[in-house]
Every structure is written in C-alpha cells, then in structure tokens.
Design a protein around this motif. Structure first.
Motif, mmCIF file in Angstrom:
data_model
loop_
_atom_site.group_PDB
_atom_site.id
_atom_site.type_symbol
_atom_site.label_atom_id
_atom_site.label_comp_id
_atom_site.label_asym_id
_atom_site.label_seq_id
_atom_site.Cartn_x
_atom_site.Cartn_y
_atom_site.Cartn_z
ATOM 1 N N VAL A 272 20.561 5.665 -5.709
ATOM 2 C CA VAL A 272 21.356 4.789 -4.862
ATOM 3 C C VAL A 272 20.650 3.432 -4.837
ATOM 4 O O VAL A 272 19.484 3.342 -4.440
ATOM 5 N N ALA A 273 21.321 2.390 -5.302
ATOM 6 C CA ALA A 273 20.764 1.031 -5.286
ATOM 7 C C ALA A 273 20.933 0.452 -3.883
ATOM 8 O O ALA A 273 22.003 0.569 -3.274
ATOM 9 N N ILE B 286 11.272 6.494 -3.878
ATOM 10 C CA ILE B 286 11.756 5.112 -3.963
ATOM 11 C C ILE B 286 11.116 4.432 -5.163
ATOM 12 O O ILE B 286 9.928 4.619 -5.436
ATOM 13 N N GLU B 287 11.911 3.628 -5.875
ATOM 14 C CA GLU B 287 11.415 2.751 -6.931
ATOM 15 C C GLU B 287 11.909 1.339 -6.630
ATOM 16 O O GLU B 287 13.055 1.161 -6.210
ATOM 17 N N LEU B 288 11.051 0.367 -6.830
ATOM 18 C CA LEU B 288 11.404 -1.024 -6.547
ATOM 19 C C LEU B 288 12.054 -1.695 -7.746
ATOM 20 O O LEU B 288 11.642 -1.477 -8.879
ATOM 21 N N ASP B 289 13.040 -2.530 -7.480
ATOM 22 C CA ASP B 289 13.587 -3.422 -8.495
ATOM 23 C C ASP B 289 12.959 -4.809 -8.356
ATOM 24 O O ASP B 289 12.975 -5.599 -9.294
ATOM 25 N N GLU B 290 12.451 -5.106 -7.170
ATOM 26 C CA GLU B 290 11.726 -6.336 -6.888
ATOM 27 C C GLU B 290 10.917 -6.105 -5.612
ATOM 28 O O GLU B 290 11.182 -5.135 -4.893
ATOM 29 N N PRO B 291 9.927 -6.948 -5.327
ATOM 30 C CA PRO B 291 9.187 -6.764 -4.079
ATOM 31 C C PRO B 291 10.162 -6.688 -2.901
ATOM 32 O O PRO B 291 11.162 -7.413 -2.857
ATOM 33 N N ALA C 171 15.099 -5.488 -3.269
ATOM 34 C CA ALA C 171 16.010 -4.546 -3.910
ATOM 35 C C ALA C 171 15.209 -3.329 -4.360
ATOM 36 O O ALA C 171 14.120 -3.462 -4.915
ATOM 37 N N LEU C 172 15.776 -2.174 -4.122
ATOM 38 C CA LEU C 172 15.110 -0.926 -4.487
ATOM 39 C C LEU C 172 16.151 0.123 -4.825
ATOM 40 O O LEU C 172 17.347 -0.080 -4.625
#
Length: 124
Positions: free
Chosen positions: A84-85, A102-107, A68-69
């Motif tokens: 945008v998720a 881009i930013e990560l919510d999880e790997p 998820a990013l």
C-alpha cells in the motif's frame, strides 16, 4: 502540569480510562492502552524494513505525516503479500494480526498507533 512532549524521542499511551500518559519509547507489552509514537526516517533501516512486525491484539494506524512510503502487508500465514503506497497526509490501517513492514520511497515522518500486547518481530 502540562508540558511539551517530543514525539520523536518519547511516546504517549492513550489509556482506557481516558488519560494520556507520556512514556519512554520502550515496547513493553504489559503496559495498558494504545502506544503512539512518531518517527523521522531517512532510510529503510530507520523503519526496520528488514523485519516483519505483527500486533495480534489490535490494528495499527500508520500515518505518513511527510514523505512517501510503502507498507507491505500479508495475512497471518505470511502468504499473499501486497503493498500500500502512502504519501504525506495519508494513513493506512494494518489489520489486526497481519504481518507488515515499511519501506521508504523518500525520507518520511510517520506516526504509529497500536496496542503492543503480543507484538512480535521476525526477520524478513
């Protein structure tokens, strides 16, 4: 001769004449065609979250294969930022000429498809 291509360490170019060419992961803008690469990202540092990127000659398709990013996008003037998720199995089209990062919510594992002509990075 056909051979496997490790998309996490190499890349391919989709050429205008219909050929697909394996290529090193160098961001040389003077090479023709669409540049396609995969990335395994454990942290924000793996996806240059601290830099904005822009592709003036083409849109970019960012496909989250797993994880998820968030893609942060803003207009050409770098105003009116929005997020945008993107979860595994989904993709986002970044409009031509729009700054993004881009930013990560999880790997996550992701693939990106774009034309590199004129691509530019700037610190966030």
């Amino acid at each position: 001769m056909t051979h496997p291509i490790d998309m996490y360490s190499s890349a391919v170019r989709l050429l205008p004449d219909g050929r697909v060419q394996d290529t090193p992961r160098t961001f040389e803008a003077d090479r023709p065609g669409w540049f396609v690469m995969a990335e395994h990202a454990e942290t924000d540092a793996d996806v240059h979250a601290d830099h904005w990127e822009v592709h003036p000659e083409a849109e970019e398709l960012v496909f989250c294969l797993r994880g998820a990013l968030r893609i942060i996008i803003c207009a050409r003037d770098r105003e009116d930022e929005y997020e945008v998720a993107v979860r595994g199995g989904s993709a986002v089209i970044v409009p031509r000429g729009h700054w993004h990062r881009i930013e990560l919510d999880e790997p996550s594992d992701l693939m990106a498809f774009t034309v590199l002509d004129g691509t530019y990075l700037a610190e966030a």
